[in-house]
Design an enzyme around this catalytic site. Structure first.
Site, PDB file in Angstrom:
ATOM      1  N   CYS A   2       0.841  -1.186   0.000  1.00 32.34           N
ATOM      2  CA  CYS A   2       0.000   0.000   0.000  1.00 32.34           C
ATOM      3  C   CYS A   2       0.880   1.241   0.000  1.00 32.34           C
ATOM      4  O   CYS A   2       2.063   1.193   0.313  1.00 32.34           O
ATOM      5  CB  CYS A   2      -0.953   0.042   1.180  1.00 32.34           C
ATOM      6  SG  CYS A   2      -1.987  -1.397   1.402  1.00 32.34           S
ATOM      7  N   LYS A 593       6.799  -4.243  -3.133  1.00 32.17           N
ATOM      8  CA  LYS A 593       8.232  -4.002  -2.940  1.00 32.17           C
ATOM      9  C   LYS A 593       8.632  -4.178  -1.486  1.00 32.17           C
ATOM     10  O   LYS A 593       9.593  -4.872  -1.180  1.00 32.17           O
ATOM     11  CB  LYS A 593       8.587  -2.590  -3.416  1.00 32.17           C
ATOM     12  CG  LYS A 593      10.071  -2.242  -3.290  1.00 32.17           C
ATOM     13  CD  LYS A 593      10.912  -3.104  -4.199  1.00 32.17           C
ATOM     14  CE  LYS A 593      12.381  -2.766  -4.126  1.00 32.17           C
ATOM     15  NZ  LYS A 593      13.209  -3.702  -4.887  1.00 32.17           N
TER      16      LYS A 593
END
Length: 598
Positions: A2, A593
């Protein structure tokens, strides 16, 4: 996972927020939204889908006002749809929230709020926060008190930015186990879950610590302790990255750019640790047991570190995934051990939790980290920075090789302290940038190989000793971005089961530099070849050519340095396979990531 961006200042907030959200896309998301405030009214646009699509479909940039918040959501509670997208509001529509993390007691809080007449629109845990603040605002009549009272009720992890329609010149922020950073401009402030979101405007940043909340206006900010309410003094960090470093720079994808940036990144890692590595090596000498931890690619770096430190430092090393260490090693950790924690972002949830556990047990902690000022660097007793610069592609490339460089430097200095001859690797380390550059020069050949392998649905990567982690990392890259099943195996394990899976045409990638296991590797490759395996071998010995369908010849290096040079062709192979299959290697499906929730 997010992304959050908040803004307050003279600019049009929606412009800043949309740009910031685009720079956070690499974190992974399935929906997005923004909210602004203008003349005491909240404006919200949100939906499932990609940011560029939503900007056109929902006219994000039309939202008025100079204060606002935005979010990219990765679904945890509630399916990815328009309703569950952030931001979320209370019953009045005057309190709007964006949140990263997981509120573990949201069901309990939701039942309580439903009894008090609150009406919920979504299935998310985040909406509970907005209603809880609304409830506490009724009681206190004070924005800060209502915000802090609500934080005290939350269990779980969160990075929060809250906007009040009736307090339109301040944003309220908080952090617990999820990153949040303030970017300090001239007459403007930015809040974000990662630095690239505001790098176009400022390089001055303040990192919130766990258990802190803040109030931010365009000209000032105050940070306080959630539990005590005490004001905290915060250090302002000057970010060394530039905006250009976080852009593609003419490459088709960030991943390809970052693969080709490795010679420079490795050079920076070498010279950035000239003074630090010897100091940390002396610290390691005090301990008779070293534990190394990480997750994903950082775990593979930890495995290489084990071989290096044991070989040169003559000290036993345990390697464990951080998600396992924090639960299975609680009774083993003590002040006789030292923990090395490897995390690119410095915010990986499991790794940070393992570091905190170690500290609570009196264990000294060394961090190997890329992001200056991140939480891991503030927990660690000592930090070795990888100096890789921003890495936007989800699949780690230059951050992996720079982690290996740091571990090599550390092991080399340990070797000096215990009297091991390190002259061979010491003489080769300064040449690593040019050696990696030579691996990059075969990019066209690797693409041709990818074309030949594009129809394959299973891959096996094999290696021995210090090259086994390279097999694991090469297989991970294929899985991550090409969505092809791949297994990394210790070549010595082939006869103990996996050899049964080798059949005609299955690609077997052998990592076989000259070294003490080369002859064994040659035999393992021949075994796979005899069962019909399609052999792709990487090495410097021409005998490999005789047993391989494809031989990728690489420069001869000391075996201890092979993990750095040999991973580069495997990164390129994964990249080209992903592109040939029509996938975006920068944003692979279902992955993020930085994994900042457990």
């Amino acid at each position: 996972m997010c992304g959050i961006i908040g803004y307050i200042g003279p600019r049009k907030a929606s412009d800043v927020i949309v740009e910031g959200l685009k720079r956070l896309e690499y974190r992974g998301y399935d929906s997005a939204g923004i909210a602004t405030c203008y003349e005491g009214k909240i404006f919200i646009k949100k939906g499932a889908g990609k940011i560029d699509e939503l900007v056109k479909k929902l006219n994000f940039l039309e939202l008025p006002g100079n204060i606002g918040i935005g979010h990219t959501r990765w679904a945890t509670h509630g399916i990815p749809n328009d309703t569950n997208a952030h931001p979320h509001t209370d019953c009045t529509g005057k309190i709007v929230v964006v949140h990263n993390g997981i509120i573990e007691n949201f069901q309990e809080l939701k039942r309580e709020l439903l009894k008090r007449g609150h009406v919920f629109r979504s299935d998310t845990d985040t909406e509970v926060i907005a209603h809880l603040i609304e409830e506490n605002l009724r009681i206190t009549g004070n924005f800060e008190d209502a915000f802090r009272m609500s934080l005290l009720r939350l269990r779980g992890s969160y990075a929060l930015v809250v906007l009040f329609a009736d307090d339109p010149e301040r944003l309220y922020i908080a952090r617990k186990d999820s990153p949040l950073i303030i970017g300090i401009g001239k007459g403007e402030m930015f809040m974000a879950s990662d630095i690239p979101a505001f790098l176009a405007y400022t390089r001055r940043a303040v990192f919130l610590d766990d258990g802190e909340y803040g109030i931010v206006s365009k000209d000032w900010f105050t940070i306080k302790d959630i539990i005590t309410g005490a004001v905290k003094t915060k250090e302002i960090h000057e970010i060394q990255w530039t905006l250009e470093m976080a852009e593609k720079g003419g490459y088709e994808h960030f991943m390809l750019k970052e693969i080709f940036e490795q010679p420079k990144a490795i050079k920076d890692a070498i010279y950035g640790n000239v003074k630090e590595a010897p100091k940390v090596a002396e610290l390691l000498m005090k301990y008779d047991r070293i534990i190394i931890t990480g997750m994903g690619t950082s775990y593979h770096a930890a495995l290489v570190g084990k071989y290096l430190i044991q070989r040169f430092g003559k000290v036993p090393v345990i390697v464990e995934e951080a998600s396992e260490l924090r639960y299975e090693y609680e009774d083993i950790l003590d002040n006789r051990s030292l923990l090395i924690a490897i995390t690119q972002s410095g915010e990986t949830a499991d790794t940070v939790a393992a570091m905190k556990l170690a500290k609570s047990k009196g264990v000294e902690v060394v961090g190997i980290v890329n992001v200056v000022g991140s939480l891991a660097t503030r927990i660690a007793d000592e930090t070795l920075y990888t100096h890789a610069g921003p890495e936007i592609g989800v699949a780690a490339t230059k951050t992996y090789t720079t982690q290996l460089v740091v571990l090599t430097l550390l092991a080399k200095e340990l070797g000096k302290l215990v009297g091991i001859d390190v002259s061979q690797i010491e003489g080769t380390i300064p040449r690593l940038p040019e050696l990696v550059d030579s691996s990059l020069k075969i990019n066209d050949k690797i693409r041709e190989i990818a074309v030949k392998l594009n129809d394959k649905r299973d891959f096996f990567y094999i290696g021995r000793g210090i090259n086994y982690p390279t097999a694991l990392e090469g297989a991970l890259k294929i899985k991550e971005i090409a969505y092809v099943h791949a297994e990394g195996l210790s070549a010595g394990e082939l006869k103990h089961g996996p050899l049964a899976l080798i059949e005609d045409g299955i690609p077997v990638v052998g990592i076989a530099p000259t070294g003490k296991t080369f002859e064994k590797m040659l035999s393992n490759i021949e075994e796979a070849k005899a069962r019909g395996g399609f052999i792709i071998s990487l090495g410097d010995d021409v005998r490999l050519h005789q047993v391989s369908d494809i031989f990728i010849r690489l420069p001869k290096v000391p075996e201890e340095l092979a993990p750095i040079t040999y991973i580069v062709p495997l990164q390129l192979l994964a990249y080209h396979l992903a592109v040939l299959k029509g996938h975006n290697p920068d944003r692979p499906r279902n992955l993020a990531k930085s994994v900042t929730v457990e």
